[in-house]
Design a protein around this motif. Structure first.
Motif, PDB file in Angstrom:
ATOM      1  N   VAL A  45      -7.118  12.666  -3.748  1.00  0.00           N
ATOM      2  CA  VAL A  45      -7.585  11.486  -4.467  1.00  0.00           C
ATOM      3  C   VAL A  45      -6.696  11.254  -5.685  1.00  0.00           C
ATOM      4  O   VAL A  45      -6.899  11.833  -6.752  1.00  0.00           O
ATOM      5  N   LYS A  95      -8.987   5.109  -4.138  1.00  0.00           N
ATOM      6  CA  LYS A  95      -9.557   6.426  -4.439  1.00  0.00           C
ATOM      7  C   LYS A  95     -10.818   6.698  -3.621  1.00  0.00           C
ATOM      8  O   LYS A  95     -11.015   7.816  -3.124  1.00  0.00           O
ATOM      9  N   GLN A  96     -11.675   5.682  -3.489  1.00  0.00           N
ATOM     10  CA  GLN A  96     -12.909   5.874  -2.721  1.00  0.00           C
ATOM     11  C   GLN A  96     -12.592   6.181  -1.254  1.00  0.00           C
ATOM     12  O   GLN A  96     -13.220   7.047  -0.635  1.00  0.00           O
ATOM     13  N   LYS A 105     -11.151   9.706  -0.867  1.00  0.00           N
ATOM     14  CA  LYS A 105     -12.212  10.707  -0.942  1.00  0.00           C
ATOM     15  C   LYS A 105     -13.009  10.760   0.342  1.00  0.00           C
ATOM     16  O   LYS A 105     -13.317  11.854   0.852  1.00  0.00           O
TER      17      LYS A 105
END
Length: 231
Positions: A54, A44-45, A48
């Motif tokens: 995401v 997810k990081q 993003k």
């Protein structure tokens, strides 16, 4: 570094021109011929950061974007896995961006020395200031990896060589400005975010190293502080 003579010492600060190593933050899957379909622990990081959707799930498009980032910055294995090394580079970029144009906000680099080159190892940034005035930067740098850390403290530029070539590694070190034994500012022909780091020198882009060459001179102060992530 032990004293092996002036010429011998300076070559030891050359950047590590070796294949990047996976940091001891966790391992990615083994090298594969194609994009990995596995979601990484930092999926997810990474999504993003890259402006992707995401959702924490690896897609073919995610993998392509991650691999492009890995290839650009020399991160291996280059299989599109959102692992700790890839996220570590991105996280550092975020922290560097957050510094903005006030790199000495904490006042750790001396303001009573006149013109001085500052190196913050913690966020891998360098800049030149004169008293409290920012002269140039901050710019991203690549400092010594674990076991070859760029030494901290107050130093002075003692030797400059615009076309220096390491006799130890037989690689060019353009715009070299030595400030501590074999450790120097100089340009490098790879990404300044390329892990795991140099052999102690402060690597810069050619543009920034050239600017440092024009702004600094023999006898100018250099202050190195902080601790590089992973060392």
């Amino acid at each position: 570094m032990r004293n092996i003579g002036r010429r011998g010492a300076v070559v030891l600060g050359i950047t590590g021109m070796v294949a990047p190593l996976t940091l001891a933050l966790g391992a990615a899957p083994a090298q594969a011929a194609s994009c990995t379909t596995k979601s990484g622990p930092y999926q997810k990081q990474v999504e993003k950061f890259l402006g992707r959707r995401v959702d924490g799930r690896q897609s073919a498009a995610d993998c392509t974007a991650i691999r492009a980032f890995q290839a650009k910055h020399g991160i291996t294995p280059n299989i599109g896995y959102a692992g700790p090394v890839t996220w570590g580079v991105m996280d550092l970029m975020n922290k560097q961006k957050a510094v903005g144009k006030k790199p000495n906000k904490d006042g750790k680099c001396p303001t009573n020395k006149g013109r001085i080159a500052c190196v913050n190892l913690t966020v891998q940034l360098s800049w030149i200031q004169d008293g409290g005035k920012l002269v140039y930067g901050p710019v991203p740098v690549r400092t010594g990896r674990d076991g070859y850390e760029t030494r901290t403290g107050l130093k002075k530029i003692y030797w400059r060589d615009i076309d220096h070539v390491s006799t130890l590694y037989n690689v060019p070190m353009p715009y070299s400005q030595f400030f501590d034994g074999g450790q120097a500012f100089h340009s490098v022909g790879l990404s300044v975010w390329n892990p795991p780091g140099s052999h102690g020198c402060v690597n810069m882009t050619r543009k920034d190293a050239k600017k440092y060459w024009t702004l600094l001179k023999k006898g100018d102060d250099v202050f190195v502080y902080g601790r590089k992530p992973g060392t």
